[in-house]
Design a protein around this motif. Structure first.
Motif, PDB file in Angstrom:
ATOM      1  N   ASP A 133      33.158  40.226  47.152  1.00 44.58           N
ATOM      2  CA  ASP A 133      33.676  38.980  47.728  1.00 44.58           C
ATOM      3  C   ASP A 133      34.707  38.334  46.806  1.00 44.58           C
ATOM      4  O   ASP A 133      35.748  37.850  47.266  1.00 44.58           O
ATOM      5  CB  ASP A 133      32.525  38.003  47.993  1.00 44.58           C
ATOM      6  N   GLN A 155      37.866  40.408  46.954  1.00 44.80           N
ATOM      7  CA  GLN A 155      38.550  40.236  48.229  1.00 44.80           C
ATOM      8  C   GLN A 155      39.224  38.878  48.328  1.00 44.80           C
ATOM      9  O   GLN A 155      40.317  38.754  48.899  1.00 44.80           O
ATOM     10  CB  GLN A 155      37.557  40.417  49.378  1.00 44.80           C
ATOM     11  N   ALA A 156      38.606  37.840  47.770  1.00 42.62           N
ATOM     12  CA  ALA A 156      39.204  36.502  47.814  1.00 42.62           C
ATOM     13  C   ALA A 156      40.536  36.484  47.065  1.00 42.62           C
ATOM     14  O   ALA A 156      41.517  35.875  47.527  1.00 42.62           O
ATOM     15  CB  ALA A 156      38.241  35.480  47.209  1.00 42.62           C
ATOM     16  N   PRO A 202      27.593  42.527  46.465  1.00 40.77           N
ATOM     17  CA  PRO A 202      28.279  41.673  47.452  1.00 40.77           C
ATOM     18  C   PRO A 202      29.150  40.594  46.815  1.00 40.77           C
ATOM     19  O   PRO A 202      30.279  40.369  47.264  1.00 40.77           O
ATOM     20  CB  PRO A 202      27.115  41.060  48.258  1.00 40.77           C
ATOM     21  N   THR A 203      28.664  39.931  45.759  1.00 39.55           N
ATOM     22  CA  THR A 203      29.484  38.889  45.137  1.00 39.55           C
ATOM     23  C   THR A 203      30.668  39.497  44.391  1.00 39.55           C
ATOM     24  O   THR A 203      31.745  38.888  44.337  1.00 39.55           O
ATOM     25  CB  THR A 203      28.641  38.048  44.163  1.00 39.55           C
ATOM     26  N   ASP A 256      32.594  37.638  38.396  1.00 36.57           N
ATOM     27  CA  ASP A 256      32.248  38.088  39.750  1.00 36.57           C
ATOM     28  C   ASP A 256      30.827  38.639  39.830  1.00 36.57           C
ATOM     29  O   ASP A 256      30.289  38.793  40.924  1.00 36.57           O
ATOM     30  CB  ASP A 256      33.219  39.183  40.201  1.00 36.57           C
TER      31      ASP A 256
END
Length: 754
Positions: free
Chosen positions: A51, A54-55, A47-48, A286
């Motif tokens: 994320d 995506q950021a 998930p991180t 990440d």
């Protein structure tokens, strides 16, 4: 409390009991737990990872969502198409309209005209062996590197190039203005059909054997450990004390394995930038586990360790004398073993019936359940097979008795190989079918590649354009001008194609041959046609009369899809001399694999017009390439790990039955009888397990092919190679242990017992 700690401490000491064998058993269990812990921690970090990626992607998003941005402190952008093998190229041509125009993230300043900033991965590719071919797609001077803030990941191919001509392309709607970067993203990244199911099967193929290995590793020497605990129970220890000793013994590999898994995780984290999957790559920063998922991973490891301990503890508590005397305890039940395959078929039956829009989560769970179902089925199938096979030699009778008496022990180390083989058959069959698909377009009448550019043209210019592409070895090209025919009542498309006879014959079957000056019609073409001059909304333009002597033609390939009528001309009418066609299309056919010539053809297309649309009608890259590598590398590591586990398992079984083998030797049994007895105890579970693996693997493979929209094709190599690898590994490992040890374990000295 002191007594509890003492009993736990005794269990810890027992983990290292037995000399080198005990140390090796604990080390292998620790390694298995470590590998599983690292895999769970990486899963907790997904998930991180996503994320963070995506950021960065959201921060550079440059589409205003259909809103026209007025000129001012704005930047003009255009997005040329790009591809290099399996890697998509994110390209932006940009030019500032005023001081203070917004800069994309990761770019320190606007590049000058025909200068560019490139990503590190793209710079490495340009400096590589195919750099000259790739350079033709982006003939700009490199002046800098895009920082990580402007990239989705370290392996992304991207560049920003200064392109002053972009200012003239806004009115043509080829370029657009932005007043900032980081517009709300309207795109939802989704994998191709079946992608998530494929990844789920891959994860199951690689991680389930690890989980099985952990369970098997925690049970290495389990029979002797159970007898040791049973003896402690018989001399007066209560069940709670024995349970605490067993837990203490299991905590050693679990605790050491968690520490080793953390070390593996940190090592992988430091190297994560070297890997990518489906064009997704992440930076080391990440990779951070979600705290709640990390705690869950630790709980899973400890729970698995405790579960394995409790599975063997029931017999120690209820029948300690039977455990000590090694009495038969197998009471296999079939009904609960059928729950997983039944649930799998229930989830997968819509796909098997050919229904569409079946949720990928449902399909993925069903496919994984079908693989998981092999694990409990194998211990039940083995004694059934042993019972059905006829009695034969003494070696088979000895093997058959052992297989019926304790099939769980005989299949413990083989289950992981069976799961790995089933997943490998499914995925390799899919990859093999996809490789066949890559060699041809989706429709055999279609070209391998199609270039669509906006430009006024002439017959000679179209011939010259085709000739430029034909300079690439093995390529045949044809160029036509495409005009849209105006219709009041739109019933399907109506097009006018203009090109030489060779080019027209590539998109239609022409009746009666073709000569310069001929005209052809397809479908319900009218005698007088009107050219559509509208940019967005239809608008009538130049009118043309279709010659009465026009012959019939039949559109072929994707050209026929949705086209109600068409007119094909071999010369450009005078009325169209100053009318720009909707597109100038060049169709490229090749005798080579499309991926071989794709880079050179893209380079020619970029030289003609960097903003032209270049479409690969056949899959240009291997979309399953990263998965193929992951499967091959992972399967190799898994099989090596399974081989080590099998070595220990065979050695442990020989050690535990050394007195029985000694009795056989004392009464005159030959070494060959003993060797074949042990081999048959391995061959039968492997044959039964691989039979199940072939059935499950081919079924899942067909399912994945249907989901991925590739032909359902099975070859002998994709099915038999994993089977041969699994069977060969088992036999070689067994023989490697058995031959050196057979004389030692059949000595009559082994009859001595204290």
């Amino acid at each position: 409390m002191r007594r509890v700690l003492a009993e736990l401490a005794l269990g810890v000491r027992l983990a290292f009991a037995g000399g080198r064998r005990g140390w090796l058993r604990t080390a292998m269990a620790t390694l298995g737990v470590g590998i599983g812990a690292a895999g769970l921690l990486l899963a907790a970090s997904v998930p991180t990872m996503l994320d963070g990626r995506q950021a960065r992607t959201d921060a550079r998003y440059d589409s205003p969502g259909g809103v026209t941005v007025p000129a001012g402190r704005t930047t003009i952008l255009a997005g040329p198409d790009g591809q290099s093998g399996d890697n998509a190229i994110r390209a932006r041509l940009l030019w500032p309209e005023a001081p203070g125009a917004p800069l994309p993230p990761g770019v320190p300043a606007f590049p000058g005209d025909h200068q560019m900033y490139v990503s590190p991965a793209l710079r490495a590719a340009l400096d590589g062996p195919d750099g000259d071919t790739l350079r033709r797609q982006m003939p700009y001077e490199i002046v800098g590197t895009i920082a990580p803030a402007g990239l989705s990941g370290p392996h992304e191919y991207a560049y920003y190039a200064g392109y002053q001509r972009a200012t003239a392309l806004v009115e043509q709607q080829v370029a657009w203005r932005v007043d900032r970067f980081g517009y709300p993203s309207l795109d939802v990244e989704a994998g191709a059909g079946g992608t998530y199911v494929i990844v789920a099967v891959l994860v199951a193929t690689l991680l389930l054997p690890v989980a099985i290995f952990i369970g098997a590793a925690l049970r290495f020497g389990g029979d002797s450990r159970d007898r040791r605990l049973a003896a402690i129970r018989l001399i007066g220890a209560d069940s709670r004390a024995v349970l605490r000793m067993a837990i203490g013994e299991s905590l050693v590999p679990a605790g050491l394995g968690l520490l080793l898994g953390l070390l593996f995780y940190l090592l992988i984290r430091g190297q994560v930038e070297r890997f990518w999957l489906f064009d997704v790559s992440v930076y080391s920063a990440d990779v951070r586990p979600v705290p709640s998922l990390a705690v869950l991973a630790v709980a899973v490891i400890l729970g698995l360790s405790a579960g394995v301990t409790l599975l063997g503890f029931r017999g120690v508590t209820v029948e300690p004398l039977g455990v000590l005397r090694q009495a038969p305890t197998w009471r296999g039940r079939l009904w609960w073993r059928l729950i997983a395959p039944a649930a799998s078929l229930l989830l997968l039956y819509p796909v098997l019936l050919g229904r569409e829009n079946v949720g990928e989560a449902r399909t993925g769970i069903g496919a994984v359940l079908l693989i998981v179902a092999l694990i409990p089925l194998l211990p039940y199938v083995v004694p059934v097979v042993a019972r059905l096979l006829p009695d034969g030699t003494a070696s088979w009778q000895l093997a058959s008795q052992q297989l019926r008496r304790n099939p769980s022990s005989s299949t413990r180390a083989v289950s992981g190989i069976v799961v790995a083989v089933a997943g490998a058959i499914a995925l390799q069959s899919l990859f093999g079918a996809a490789e066949v698909e890559r060699s041809i377009p989706y429709d055999k009448a279609d070209p391998a590649f199609l270039l669509q550019a906006r430009d006024r043209t002439s017959t000679d210019a179209m011939k010259q354009r085709s000739a430029r592409f034909e300079q690439v070895s093995g390529v045949r090209a044809g160029t036509v001008a495409l005009y849209t025919i105006y219709q009041k009542d739109i019933i399907g498309l109506a097009n006018l194609y203009i090109g030489d006879c060779r080019s027209l014959s590539q998109l239609a079957t022409l009746t009666g041959g073709c000569e310069p000056g001929d005209t052809f019609t397809a479908g319900s073409a009218e005698k007088v046609i009107t050219i559509d001059k509208g940019e967005i909304n239809p608008a009538p333009g130049v009118r043309l009369a279709v010659p009465a002597k026009a012959r019939k033609a039949t559109l072929i390939g994707s050209n026929a899809q949705g086209v109600a009528s068409a007119v094909l001309m071999t010369t450009i009418p005078a009325q169209l001399a100053r009318v720009e066609p909707g597109f100038v299309e060049t169709r490229m056919f090749t005798d080579e694999k499309p991926a071989v010539v794709a880079g050179k053809l893209r380079g020619v297309a970029a030289e003609i017009d960097p903003l032209a649309m270049f479409t690969a009608m056949a899959p240009e890259g291997d979309r399953f390439g990263p998965l193929r590598v992951a499967l091959n590398v992972g399967s190799t590591l898994i099989l090596l790990m399974m081989a080590v586990g099998l070595l220990l398992d065979v050695a442990a079984r020989l050690h535990e039955r050394r007195r029985i083998l000694g009795v056989l030797a004392a009464v005159g049994a030959r070494d060959g009888t003993v060797i074949w007895s042990v081999l048959l105890q391995v061959i039968v579970p492997v044959a039964a397990g691989l039979s199940l693996a072939v059935g499950a693997g081919t079924g899942i493979g067909a399912l994945l092919m249907r989901l991925s929209q590739v032909p359902v094709i099975f070859t002998a190599g994709t099915v038999l190679l994993p089977v041969a690898a699994g069977a060969g590994l088992v036999l070689i490992t067994t023989v490697a242990v058995l031959l050196p040890a057979v004389r030692r374990v059949t000595r009559t000295e082994e009859l001595r017992y204290e």
